[in-house]
Write an enzyme that holds these catalytic residues in place. Sequence first.
Site, PDB file in Angstrom:
ATOM      1  CB  CYS A  94      -0.965   0.000   1.180  1.00  0.00           C
ATOM      2  SG  CYS A  94      -0.192   0.278   2.769  1.00  0.00           S
ATOM      3  CB  CYS A  95       1.699   3.897  -1.759  1.00  0.00           C
ATOM      4  SG  CYS A  95       0.711   3.923  -3.263  1.00  0.00           S
ATOM      5  CB  ALA A  96      -0.561   8.256  -0.762  1.00  0.00           C
ATOM      6  N   GLY A  98      -2.082   4.038  -4.386  1.00  0.00           N
ATOM      7  CA  GLY A  98      -2.005   2.773  -5.115  1.00  0.00           C
ATOM      8  C   GLY A  98      -1.002   2.770  -6.247  1.00  0.00           C
ATOM      9  CB  ILE A 123      -3.331   5.333   3.087  1.00  0.00           C
ATOM     10  CG1 ILE A 123      -2.229   4.313   3.387  1.00  0.00           C
ATOM     11  CG2 ILE A 123      -3.832   5.985   4.363  1.00  0.00           C
ATOM     12  CD1 ILE A 123      -2.635   3.181   4.316  1.00  0.00           C
TER      13      ILE A 123
END
Length: 145
Positions: A94-96, A98, A123
């Site tokens: 995951c990141c901010a 995708g 997120i």
Amino acid sequence: MEFLQQNWHWAALAVASGSWLLIETIRTKADKSLLSPIQATLLINREDAVVVDVRDEGEYARGHIPNARHIPLGDLERRKGELDKLRDLPLILCCASGARSAGAVSTLRKAGFEKLYNLRGGIYEWEKAGQPLDRGRGKEKGKKK
């Protein structure tokens, strides 16, 4: 018909945006590695999936999925060995939004990992879906409750 002739640009815009939505929906459904926040939660609960957050330190500290491992994308190539003992478990990157985690999935796939998933929308979507966020730096640095 007269309306369409006078407003052809709006009709063209409607057709183009509808086509884009259809293509995006088909593409998303075809990519089995993309998980919604609810699907990710089920995978965590049912198959002990491990979340790997690839955002930078500041982003991670502002809020991350509980128990997520933090390996910034820039460090992933060097630190992927830390994930070797988890090869048999599903990994949810995951990141901010995708985008960075999609790159992380690609990096780990090249390293031989197979059970890889990308949190669709990152997120941002996780929080929007009402899923919990842990604030602070994580267990190894004194997790805040």
